[in-house]
Design an enzyme around this catalytic site. Structure first.
Site, PDB file in Angstrom:
ATOM      1  N   LYS A   1       7.770  -4.723  -9.908  1.00  0.00           N
ATOM      2  CA  LYS A   1       7.639  -4.390 -11.332  1.00  0.00           C
ATOM      3  C   LYS A   1       7.235  -2.921 -11.506  1.00  0.00           C
ATOM      4  O   LYS A   1       7.830  -2.189 -12.282  1.00  0.00           O
ATOM      5  CB  LYS A   1       6.522  -5.292 -11.892  1.00  0.00           C
ATOM      6  CG  LYS A   1       6.694  -5.714 -13.298  1.00  0.00           C
ATOM      7  CD  LYS A   1       5.595  -6.701 -13.663  1.00  0.00           C
ATOM      8  CE  LYS A   1       5.894  -8.099 -13.174  1.00  0.00           C
ATOM      9  NZ  LYS A   1       4.926  -9.099 -13.656  1.00  0.00           N
TER      10      LYS A   1
ATOM     11  N   HIS B   1       0.826  -1.216   0.000  1.00  0.00           N
ATOM     12  CA  HIS B   1       0.000   0.000   0.000  1.00  0.00           C
ATOM     13  C   HIS B   1       0.856   1.260   0.000  1.00  0.00           C
ATOM     14  O   HIS B   1       0.343   2.334   0.275  1.00  0.00           O
ATOM     15  CB  HIS B   1      -0.900   0.013   1.236  1.00  0.00           C
ATOM     16  CG  HIS B   1      -1.972  -1.033   1.193  1.00  0.00           C
ATOM     17  ND1 HIS B   1      -2.540  -1.582   2.309  1.00  0.00           N
ATOM     18  CD2 HIS B   1      -2.591  -1.635   0.144  1.00  0.00           C
ATOM     19  CE1 HIS B   1      -3.462  -2.472   1.977  1.00  0.00           C
ATOM     20  NE2 HIS B   1      -3.500  -2.536   0.663  1.00  0.00           N
ATOM     21  N   HIS B   2       2.162   1.109  -0.292  1.00  0.00           N
ATOM     22  CA  HIS B   2       3.008   2.316  -0.206  1.00  0.00           C
ATOM     23  C   HIS B   2       2.616   3.346  -1.251  1.00  0.00           C
ATOM     24  O   HIS B   2       2.877   4.528  -1.100  1.00  0.00           O
ATOM     25  CB  HIS B   2       4.491   1.970  -0.331  1.00  0.00           C
ATOM     26  CG  HIS B   2       4.927   1.619  -1.720  1.00  0.00           C
ATOM     27  ND1 HIS B   2       4.546   0.452  -2.342  1.00  0.00           N
ATOM     28  CD2 HIS B   2       5.688   2.286  -2.609  1.00  0.00           C
ATOM     29  CE1 HIS B   2       5.065   0.430  -3.558  1.00  0.00           C
ATOM     30  NE2 HIS B   2       5.758   1.528  -3.748  1.00  0.00           N
ATOM     31  N   ARG B   3       1.978   2.868  -2.313  1.00  0.00           N
ATOM     32  CA  ARG B   3       1.372   3.782  -3.292  1.00  0.00           C
ATOM     33  C   ARG B   3      -0.014   3.248  -3.633  1.00  0.00           C
ATOM     34  O   ARG B   3      -0.197   2.030  -3.721  1.00  0.00           O
ATOM     35  CB  ARG B   3       2.212   3.831  -4.569  1.00  0.00           C
ATOM     36  CG  ARG B   3       3.515   4.556  -4.372  1.00  0.00           C
ATOM     37  CD  ARG B   3       3.847   5.378  -5.576  1.00  0.00           C
ATOM     38  NE  ARG B   3       5.063   6.136  -5.337  1.00  0.00           N
ATOM     39  CZ  ARG B   3       5.511   7.063  -6.161  1.00  0.00           C
ATOM     40  NH1 ARG B   3       4.864   7.323  -7.263  1.00  0.00           N
ATOM     41  NH2 ARG B   3       6.612   7.730  -5.890  1.00  0.00           N
TER      42      ARG B   3
ATOM     43  N   LYS C   1      -2.632  -8.733  -6.876  1.00  0.00           N
ATOM     44  CA  LYS C   1      -2.964  -9.793  -7.838  1.00  0.00           C
ATOM     45  C   LYS C   1      -4.244 -10.478  -7.398  1.00  0.00           C
ATOM     46  O   LYS C   1      -4.533 -10.543  -6.203  1.00  0.00           O
ATOM     47  CB  LYS C   1      -1.828 -10.829  -7.905  1.00  0.00           C
ATOM     48  CG  LYS C   1      -1.763 -11.577  -9.200  1.00  0.00           C
ATOM     49  CD  LYS C   1      -1.099 -10.748 -10.282  1.00  0.00           C
ATOM     50  CE  LYS C   1      -0.982 -11.458 -11.582  1.00  0.00           C
ATOM     51  NZ  LYS C   1      -0.115 -10.720 -12.514  1.00  0.00           N
TER      52      LYS C   1
ATOM     53  N   ASP D   1       8.627   2.692 -12.927  1.00  0.00           N
ATOM     54  CA  ASP D   1       8.068   3.974 -12.453  1.00  0.00           C
ATOM     55  C   ASP D   1       6.572   4.119 -12.733  1.00  0.00           C
ATOM     56  O   ASP D   1       6.113   5.171 -13.186  1.00  0.00           O
ATOM     57  CB  ASP D   1       8.835   5.164 -13.065  1.00  0.00           C
ATOM     58  CG  ASP D   1      10.249   5.250 -12.531  1.00  0.00           C
ATOM     59  OD1 ASP D   1      10.454   4.916 -11.353  1.00  0.00           O
ATOM     60  OD2 ASP D   1      11.158   5.624 -13.299  1.00  0.00           O
TER      61      ASP D   1
ATOM     62  N   SER E   1      -1.285  -0.463 -18.917  1.00  0.00           N
ATOM     63  CA  SER E   1      -2.458  -0.389 -18.038  1.00  0.00           C
ATOM     64  C   SER E   1      -2.474   0.961 -17.322  1.00  0.00           C
ATOM     65  O   SER E   1      -3.530   1.568 -17.126  1.00  0.00           O
ATOM     66  CB  SER E   1      -2.414  -1.499 -16.986  1.00  0.00           C
ATOM     67  OG  SER E   1      -3.041  -2.658 -17.477  1.00  0.00           O
TER      68      SER E   1
ATOM     69  N   LYS F   1      -2.292  -2.434  -7.988  1.00  0.00           N
ATOM     70  CA  LYS F   1      -2.600  -2.848  -9.356  1.00  0.00           C
ATOM     71  C   LYS F   1      -2.038  -4.226  -9.643  1.00  0.00           C
ATOM     72  O   LYS F   1      -0.931  -4.554  -9.222  1.00  0.00           O
ATOM     73  CB  LYS F   1      -1.969  -1.817 -10.311  1.00  0.00           C
ATOM     74  CG  LYS F   1      -2.213  -2.069 -11.760  1.00  0.00           C
ATOM     75  CD  LYS F   1      -2.985  -0.932 -12.394  1.00  0.00           C
ATOM     76  CE  LYS F   1      -3.606  -1.285 -13.707  1.00  0.00           C
ATOM     77  NZ  LYS F   1      -4.433  -2.470 -13.717  1.00  0.00           N
TER      78      LYS F   1
HETATM   79  P1  NAD Z   1      -2.799 -16.643 -21.670  1.00  0.00           P
HETATM   80  O1  NAD Z   1      -3.788 -17.409 -20.891  1.00  0.00           O
HETATM   81  O2  NAD Z   1      -3.286 -15.638 -22.644  1.00  0.00           O
HETATM   82  O3  NAD Z   1      -1.800 -17.607 -22.460  1.00  0.00           O
HETATM   83  C1  NAD Z   1      -1.039 -18.629 -21.895  1.00  0.00           C
HETATM   84  C2  NAD Z   1      -0.764 -19.655 -22.976  1.00  0.00           C
HETATM   85  O4  NAD Z   1       0.154 -20.623 -22.476  1.00  0.00           O
HETATM   86  C3  NAD Z   1      -2.023 -20.401 -23.428  1.00  0.00           C
HETATM   87  O5  NAD Z   1      -2.116 -20.361 -24.826  1.00  0.00           O
HETATM   88  C4  NAD Z   1      -1.802 -21.822 -22.913  1.00  0.00           C
HETATM   89  O6  NAD Z   1      -2.382 -22.796 -23.742  1.00  0.00           O
HETATM   90  C5  NAD Z   1      -0.298 -21.913 -22.911  1.00  0.00           C
HETATM   91  N1  NAD Z   1       0.256 -22.891 -21.972  1.00  0.00           N
HETATM   92  C6  NAD Z   1      -0.107 -23.146 -20.693  1.00  0.00           C
HETATM   93  N2  NAD Z   1       0.653 -24.106 -20.168  1.00  0.00           N
HETATM   94  C7  NAD Z   1       1.523 -24.491 -21.126  1.00  0.00           C
HETATM   95  C8  NAD Z   1       2.565 -25.447 -21.196  1.00  0.00           C
HETATM   96  N3  NAD Z   1       2.876 -26.199 -20.159  1.00  0.00           N
HETATM   97  N4  NAD Z   1       3.254 -25.562 -22.364  1.00  0.00           N
HETATM   98  C9  NAD Z   1       2.967 -24.781 -23.424  1.00  0.00           C
HETATM   99  N5  NAD Z   1       1.993 -23.875 -23.417  1.00  0.00           N
HETATM  100  C10 NAD Z   1       1.266 -23.717 -22.288  1.00  0.00           C
HETATM  101  O7  NAD Z   1      -1.847 -15.966 -20.553  1.00  0.00           O
HETATM  102  P2  NAD Z   1      -0.956 -14.681 -20.732  1.00  0.00           P
HETATM  103  O8  NAD Z   1      -1.754 -13.511 -20.319  1.00  0.00           O
HETATM  104  O9  NAD Z   1      -0.273 -14.707 -22.042  1.00  0.00           O
HETATM  105  O10 NAD Z   1       0.113 -14.926 -19.552  1.00  0.00           O
HETATM  106  C11 NAD Z   1       1.235 -15.770 -19.722  1.00  0.00           C
HETATM  107  C12 NAD Z   1       2.257 -15.468 -18.638  1.00  0.00           C
HETATM  108  O11 NAD Z   1       2.629 -14.086 -18.719  1.00  0.00           O
HETATM  109  C13 NAD Z   1       1.786 -15.684 -17.200  1.00  0.00           C
HETATM  110  O12 NAD Z   1       2.873 -16.095 -16.415  1.00  0.00           O
HETATM  111  C14 NAD Z   1       1.355 -14.303 -16.776  1.00  0.00           C
HETATM  112  O13 NAD Z   1       1.386 -14.140 -15.363  1.00  0.00           O
HETATM  113  C15 NAD Z   1       2.413 -13.466 -17.458  1.00  0.00           C
HETATM  114  N6  NAD Z   1       2.040 -12.057 -17.657  1.00  0.00           N
HETATM  115  C16 NAD Z   1       0.927 -11.718 -18.375  1.00  0.00           C
HETATM  116  C17 NAD Z   1       0.625 -10.385 -18.567  1.00  0.00           C
HETATM  117  C18 NAD Z   1      -0.543  -9.935 -19.408  1.00  0.00           C
HETATM  118  O14 NAD Z   1      -0.632  -8.722 -19.698  1.00  0.00           O
HETATM  119  N7  NAD Z   1      -1.431 -10.797 -19.850  1.00  0.00           N
HETATM  120  C19 NAD Z   1       1.446  -9.391 -18.017  1.00  0.00           C
HETATM  121  C20 NAD Z   1       2.589  -9.778 -17.312  1.00  0.00           C
HETATM  122  C21 NAD Z   1       2.874 -11.119 -17.147  1.00  0.00           C
END
Ligand code: NAD
Length: 468
Positions: free
Chosen positions: A90, A60-62, A102, A95, A359, A66
């Site tokens: 992150k 909650h520092h900011r 989450k 910044d 975002s 999100k």
């Molecule tokens: P998503 O659900 O859109 O896509 C994930 C994909 O990975 C799916 O197509 C799924 O079928 C595939 N998958 C799952 N397990 C698998 C495996 N064992 N082998 C191969 N493919 C596999 O999810 P996303 O939003 O793309 O998120 C992916 C990662 O990125 C997560 O770790 C998430 O926390 C991270 N992330 C996402 C965002 C975002 O903006 N969406 C931002 C930062 C970090």
């Protein structure tokens, strides 16, 4: 404690020893500030299902806090806590003036119909509302694994139903569809940010020399795991803008390979239409599920889930660079082993921050109630047009129509978002790299990134005068 949360704490502790932050303050930065665990019923046809869900506000520092919402059958409290903590660091690194949070809902979105998903989402949002865990100035969710713009639109609609007349209601969630007060460029943002971070790293002559590579992305071989939101956009941008050669992809349906480089736009179109890569002509299927992970390549991009590279498979990894597009794709053992082996690891806590960056732009757009570029675009175009007329008059030479069009084009929302994202990722990269180069005993970019984050967060607390 789960492996994932342990690994976040370990990165924290490793970095903390290089700072002179007060012990009490370090503890305050480390722990989750608020954890909300809920079980709520949802009616599916004639039966009810009790759904387990979480929202963790790590810091909650900011404010607002999100972070994304994950829909997955493996969601648990410690996973959400680990992801929320990563969000805090992150945001600090790039910044973005928010604390980390989450959310997680323990369901498999693939097994539910759209109607069922909508019901779960609306009920989850109501639970957040009941406890004041959502709001433009409180806590702002976004997409993560298993969720996307559609889910965000349901969250907004539910929020607005209960908050009639709230002027900034649209800023209660980001990653919304563009037509529902979202922002252009948010969907591709995480993948694009991963590309910008990787591109900056690959421009460093000394680092590339150490890895036996020439500087630049062009022609470098890449394997991507997960073609969801993050992986698919990264692969497309790396292919089109970085001229990289994607030689392998891993998805649920297996590993696919083409040593000459896969036509990524064609593969993505095919998978969208058929729901699988099976049958796509430009690739060969490898025998085992994860075989492509172990291909000889310059860059491996895990973009699926945490813990996919572990003690059981780390010795088979042949990539020179691992670009952590997913959160926590390496277990602690794998991280140690591969770092010692000399593999360059670009850490999640910096590399996938493009999503939260855009975002933040969306949140700014929502609270300012105006699209980026709307006010200045025409002025810019007229101003540049007059400059060209003047240059032509003075020099007596004509600028070609094509060049003229290119020069006078004012910035649209997508141009501003992309340029803001690029600026953010490049600036943050050099801040982290500076710490890595300057600190004698820091020998990995993850520790450098955590040091950068801890120092910024500690400064915030000190400014608040909560700690001496
Ligand atoms: P998503 O659900 O859109 O896509 C994930 C994909 O990975 C799916 O197509 C799924 O079928 C595939 N998958 C799952 N397990 C698998 C495996 N064992 N082998 C191969 N493919 C596999 O999810 P996303 O939003 O793309 O998120 C992916 C990662 O990125 C997560 O770790 C998430 O926390 C991270 N992330 C996402 C965002 C975002 O903006 N969406 C931002 C930062 C970090």
């Amino acid at each position: 404690m789960s492996e994932f949360l342990k690994s976040v704490y370990r990165s924290f502790d490793k970095a903390a020893q290089f700072t002179n932050i007060h012990k009490g303050l370090l503890e305050q930065i480390r722990v989750s500030n608020a954890v909300y665990r809920i079980n709520f019923p949802v009616r599916f046809g004639n039966s009810y299902r009790v759904i387990e869900a979480y929202r963790v506000q790590h810091s909650h520092h900011r404010l607002p806090t999100k972070g994304g919402i994950r829909y997955s059958p493996t969601v648990n409290q410690e996973e959400v806590e680990a992801l929320a903590a990563l969000m805090t660091y992150k945001c600090a690194i790039v910044d973005v003036p928010f604390g980390g949070a989450k959310g997680g809902v323990k369901i498999n979105p693939r097994e539910l119909s759209d109607k069922q998903l909508e019901r779960v989402t609306r009920r989850y949002t109501m639970e957040l509302l009941r406890r004041n865990f959502i709001g433009p100035a409180i806590d702002v969710p976004a997409p993560d694994y298993g969720t996307g713009p559609k889910v965000m639109a349901w969250i907004l609609d539910t929020y607005m139903t209960f908050k009639i007349g709230e002027l900034n209601a649209a800023a209660c969630v980001t990653g919304k569809p563009v037509a529902q007060q979202g922002i252009r460029g948010r969907k591709e943002a995480t993948g694009r940010g991963v590309y910008y971070g990787l591109r900056e790293y690959m421009q460093l002559k000394s680092e590339m020399k150490r890895l036996g590579l020439t500087p630049g992305t062009k022609g470098k071989t890449v394997v991507v795991q997960g073609l969801g939101n993050v992986g698919s956009h990264f692969a497309r941008i790396a292919h089109e803008e970085g001229e990289m050669k994607i030689i392998g992809v891993v998805e649920m349906e297996g590993s696919f390979y083409n040593p000459d480089g896969i036509d990524i736009p064609a593969l993505l179109r095919y998978r969208k239409e058929k729901g699988t890569i099976e049958g796509f002509e430009g690739v060969q299927k490898l025998p085992k599920q994860d075989d492509a992970l172990y291909l000889e390549c310059d860059v491996l991009v895990p973009a699926a889930l945490e813990g996919v590279i572990h003690s059981g498979n780390m010795k088979k990894i042949k990539a020179k660079i691992i670009a952590e597009a997913a959160n926590g794709p390496l277990t602690m053992e794998a991280d140690d082993f591969l770092t010692k082996k000399g593999v360059a690891i670009l850490p999640d806590v910096y590399l996938n921050a493009g999503g939260v960056t855009v975002s933040y732009f969306e949140w700014l757009k929502n609270i300012s109630h105006v699209r980026f570029g709307r006010l200045e675009k025409r002025f810019q175009e007229q101003h540049s047009g007059q400059m060209i007329d003047l240059i032509e008059e003075i020099t007596g030479k004509r600028v070609t129509k094509r060049d003229k069009q290119f020069i006078i084009k004012g910035a649209d929302e997508i141009d501003i978002v992309r340029s803001g994202l690029e600026e953010t990722m490049v600036t943050a990269f050099y801040q982290v790299y500076e710490v890595f180069k300057r600190r004698k005993h820091v020998n990995d970019l993850r520790t450098a990134a955590f040091i950068t984050a801890l120092q910024k967060i500690a400064n915030d607390y000190l400014a608040l005068r909560i700690f001496p």
